[in-house]
Design a protein around this motif. Structure first.
Motif, PDB file in Angstrom:
ATOM      1  N   ALA A 297     -25.525   5.742  20.360  1.00 42.27           N
ATOM      2  CA  ALA A 297     -25.580   4.597  19.346  1.00 42.27           C
ATOM      3  C   ALA A 297     -26.329   3.544  19.799  1.00 42.27           C
ATOM      4  N   SER A 298     -26.179   3.154  21.138  1.00 36.58           N
ATOM      5  CA  SER A 298     -26.739   1.897  21.752  1.00 36.58           C
ATOM      6  C   SER A 298     -27.994   2.206  22.342  1.00 36.58           C
ATOM      7  N   VAL A 299     -28.614   3.272  22.427  1.00 34.22           N
ATOM      8  CA  VAL A 299     -29.751   3.443  23.077  1.00 34.22           C
ATOM      9  C   VAL A 299     -30.893   2.686  22.663  1.00 34.22           C
ATOM     10  N   SER A 300     -30.795   2.175  21.534  1.00 30.46           N
ATOM     11  CA  SER A 300     -31.998   1.135  20.912  1.00 30.46           C
ATOM     12  C   SER A 300     -31.865  -0.144  21.754  1.00 30.46           C
ATOM     13  N   SER A 301     -30.650  -0.551  22.398  1.00 31.65           N
ATOM     14  CA  SER A 301     -30.572  -1.602  22.910  1.00 31.65           C
ATOM     15  C   SER A 301     -31.067  -1.620  24.419  1.00 31.65           C
ATOM     16  N   LEU A 302     -31.480  -0.622  24.914  1.00 34.99           N
ATOM     17  CA  LEU A 302     -31.750  -0.372  26.312  1.00 34.99           C
ATOM     18  C   LEU A 302     -33.575  -0.753  26.194  1.00 34.99           C
ATOM     19  N   GLU A 303     -33.849  -1.176  27.470  1.00 33.95           N
ATOM     20  CA  GLU A 303     -35.449  -1.592  27.536  1.00 33.95           C
ATOM     21  C   GLU A 303     -36.220  -0.248  27.540  1.00 33.95           C
ATOM     22  N   PRO A 304     -37.264  -0.208  26.814  1.00 35.15           N
ATOM     23  CA  PRO A 304     -38.140   0.960  26.491  1.00 35.15           C
ATOM     24  C   PRO A 304     -38.308   1.807  27.834  1.00 35.15           C
ATOM     25  N   PRO A 305     -38.383   1.604  29.124  1.00 37.11           N
ATOM     26  CA  PRO A 305     -38.347   2.529  30.082  1.00 37.11           C
ATOM     27  C   PRO A 305     -36.978   3.112  30.162  1.00 37.11           C
ATOM     28  N   ALA A 306     -36.019   2.368  29.939  1.00 37.05           N
ATOM     29  CA  ALA A 306     -34.538   2.979  30.246  1.00 37.05           C
ATOM     30  C   ALA A 306     -34.339   4.048  28.924  1.00 37.05           C
ATOM     31  N   GLN A 307     -34.938   3.553  27.856  1.00 38.82           N
ATOM     32  CA  GLN A 307     -34.625   4.687  26.816  1.00 38.82           C
ATOM     33  C   GLN A 307     -35.312   5.876  26.960  1.00 38.82           C
ATOM     34  N   ALA A 308     -36.601   5.695  27.827  1.00 37.15           N
ATOM     35  CA  ALA A 308     -37.448   7.007  27.905  1.00 37.15           C
ATOM     36  C   ALA A 308     -36.729   7.872  28.966  1.00 37.15           C
ATOM     37  N   VAL A 309     -35.915   7.357  29.808  1.00 36.85           N
ATOM     38  CA  VAL A 309     -35.293   8.041  30.866  1.00 36.85           C
ATOM     39  C   VAL A 309     -34.037   8.624  30.176  1.00 36.85           C
ATOM     40  N   TYR A 310     -33.204   8.052  29.392  1.00 41.47           N
ATOM     41  CA  TYR A 310     -32.192   8.619  28.394  1.00 41.47           C
ATOM     42  C   TYR A 310     -32.767   9.662  27.812  1.00 41.47           C
ATOM     43  N   GLN A 311     -33.806   9.558  27.148  1.00 40.47           N
ATOM     44  CA  GLN A 311     -34.473  10.765  26.117  1.00 40.47           C
ATOM     45  C   GLN A 311     -34.732  11.983  27.309  1.00 40.47           C
ATOM     46  N   TRP A 312     -35.153  11.695  28.249  1.00 46.16           N
ATOM     47  CA  TRP A 312     -35.585  12.700  29.505  1.00 46.16           C
ATOM     48  C   TRP A 312     -34.400  13.736  29.874  1.00 46.16           C
ATOM     49  N   LEU A 313     -33.393  12.690  30.235  1.00 46.27           N
ATOM     50  CA  LEU A 313     -32.187  13.395  30.779  1.00 46.27           C
ATOM     51  C   LEU A 313     -31.345  14.080  29.790  1.00 46.27           C
ATOM     52  N   ASP A 314     -31.220  13.538  28.514  1.00 43.76           N
ATOM     53  CA  ASP A 314     -30.688  14.155  27.493  1.00 43.76           C
ATOM     54  C   ASP A 314     -31.150  15.442  26.872  1.00 43.76           C
ATOM     55  N   ALA A 315     -32.844  15.582  27.060  1.00 45.40           N
ATOM     56  CA  ALA A 315     -33.428  16.858  26.860  1.00 45.40           C
ATOM     57  C   ALA A 315     -32.953  17.762  27.804  1.00 45.40           C
ATOM     58  N   ILE A 316     -32.820  17.297  29.126  1.00 47.50           N
ATOM     59  CA  ILE A 316     -32.517  18.159  30.117  1.00 47.50           C
ATOM     60  C   ILE A 316     -31.186  18.734  30.159  1.00 47.50           C
ATOM     61  N   ARG A 317     -30.032  17.703  29.681  1.00 51.97           N
ATOM     62  CA  ARG A 317     -28.789  18.395  29.578  1.00 51.97           C
ATOM     63  C   ARG A 317     -28.670  19.094  28.484  1.00 51.97           C
ATOM     64  N   THR A 318     -29.273  19.078  27.305  1.00 49.89           N
ATOM     65  CA  THR A 318     -29.267  19.873  26.276  1.00 49.89           C
ATOM     66  C   THR A 318     -30.111  20.931  26.244  1.00 49.89           C
ATOM     67  N   GLY A 319     -31.157  21.172  27.173  1.00 49.01           N
ATOM     68  CA  GLY A 319     -32.000  22.276  27.174  1.00 49.01           C
ATOM     69  C   GLY A 319     -33.004  22.224  26.047  1.00 49.01           C
ATOM     70  N   ASN A 320     -33.368  20.892  25.868  1.00 49.71           N
ATOM     71  CA  ASN A 320     -34.565  20.819  24.702  1.00 49.71           C
ATOM     72  C   ASN A 320     -35.585  20.848  25.403  1.00 49.71           C
ATOM     73  N   ASP A 321     -36.591  21.690  25.555  1.00 48.21           N
ATOM     74  CA  ASP A 321     -37.620  21.792  26.130  1.00 48.21           C
ATOM     75  C   ASP A 321     -39.018  21.150  25.421  1.00 48.21           C
ATOM     76  N   VAL A 322     -38.826  21.177  24.183  1.00 46.32           N
ATOM     77  CA  VAL A 322     -39.797  20.459  23.551  1.00 46.32           C
ATOM     78  C   VAL A 322     -39.869  19.095  23.571  1.00 46.32           C
ATOM     79  N   GLN A 323     -38.278  18.521  23.604  1.00 47.70           N
ATOM     80  CA  GLN A 323     -38.335  17.083  23.985  1.00 47.70           C
ATOM     81  C   GLN A 323     -38.671  16.635  25.669  1.00 47.70           C
ATOM     82  N   ALA A 324     -38.199  17.367  26.444  1.00 47.51           N
ATOM     83  CA  ALA A 324     -38.568  17.424  27.711  1.00 47.51           C
ATOM     84  C   ALA A 324     -39.936  17.204  27.993  1.00 47.51           C
TER      85      ALA A 324
END
Length: 214
Positions: A53-80
């Motif tokens: 819920a607090s991802v939007s408070s991160l700086e933009p590059p940190a948000q991108a890394v969050y989305q990248w790692l979350d895609a890896i963790r959940t196996g979301n190939d489209v997002q990755a």
């Protein structure tokens, strides 16, 4: 040695880009790495768990890394795939290396600070925690390299320390051939040092000539 940390990152990248599986010995058997509390190589600062819920408070590059790692963790190939730079996506397509992250229900990650490089570059530290082959949690560090593109900040590569006192090794996602060479070098070097360590230990257990065994 800190090769455990890099070994985990190496396997993560290999898995993400679908280019095989390493058969090297477990990195934990070579050194102590992977459980330190220092920041990722080349970037100071604490990492911290992030509430979605607090991802939007991160700086933009940190948000991108969050989305990248979350895609890896959940196996979301489209997002990755979407989180890679345009060049990295194109090179992966040319090399027939589709992005296939391996999902892990037990993995957790933390995001560190952001270091900006010029107007369109950044580095973001992270820690990735998952269960090792013995079922114990292992935390590994990485430094993600990003570039700002029209679609936002995207992942261009990753750096991690293999051995203490030696420079981090950078895997450039935009150059698959160079990345594959560095991955192979890392596997070979880890294997070589592992075998050298085993030989040294074996030699240390041998009786010295001329002494009496009791």
């Amino acid at each position: 040695m800190r090769c455990a940390a890099f070994f985990a990152v190496l396997l993560m990248v290999v898995g993400v880009f679908g280019c095989g599986k390493s058969e090297n010995p477990p990195a934990a058997a070579i050194g102590q790495g992977g459980t330190g509390t220092a920041g990722a190589p080349g970037l100071a600062g604490e990492t911290k768990p992030i509430n979605p819920a607090s991802v939007s408070s991160l700086e933009p590059p940190a948000q991108a890394v969050y989305q990248w790692l979350d895609a890896i963790r959940t196996g979301n190939d489209v997002q990755a795939t979407a989180m890679l730079t345009q060049v990295a996506r194109q090179k992966a397509l040319e090399q027939d290396r589709s992005v296939r992250p391996a999902a892990s229900d037990t993995a957790r990650f933390q995001i560190g600070g952001v270091e900006y490089i010029g107007e369109d570059g950044a580095r973001v530290a992270s820690r990735w925690t998952d269960l090792d082959e013995t079922g114990q949690p292992q935390t590994d560090e990485a430094l993600w390299v990003l570039r700002k593109e029209a679609d936002g900040w995207r992942i261009a590569g990753v750096a991690a320390t293999i051995f203490d006192g030696e420079p981090p090794l950078l895997l450039n996602f935009e150059d698959p051939e160079e990345m594959a060479q560095k991955q192979q070098w890392a596997r070979d070097e880890i294997q070589r040092r592992y075998e050298a360590q085993q030989q040294a230990q074996a030699a240390g257990n041998q009786p010295v000539e001329g002494t009496m065994m009791r």
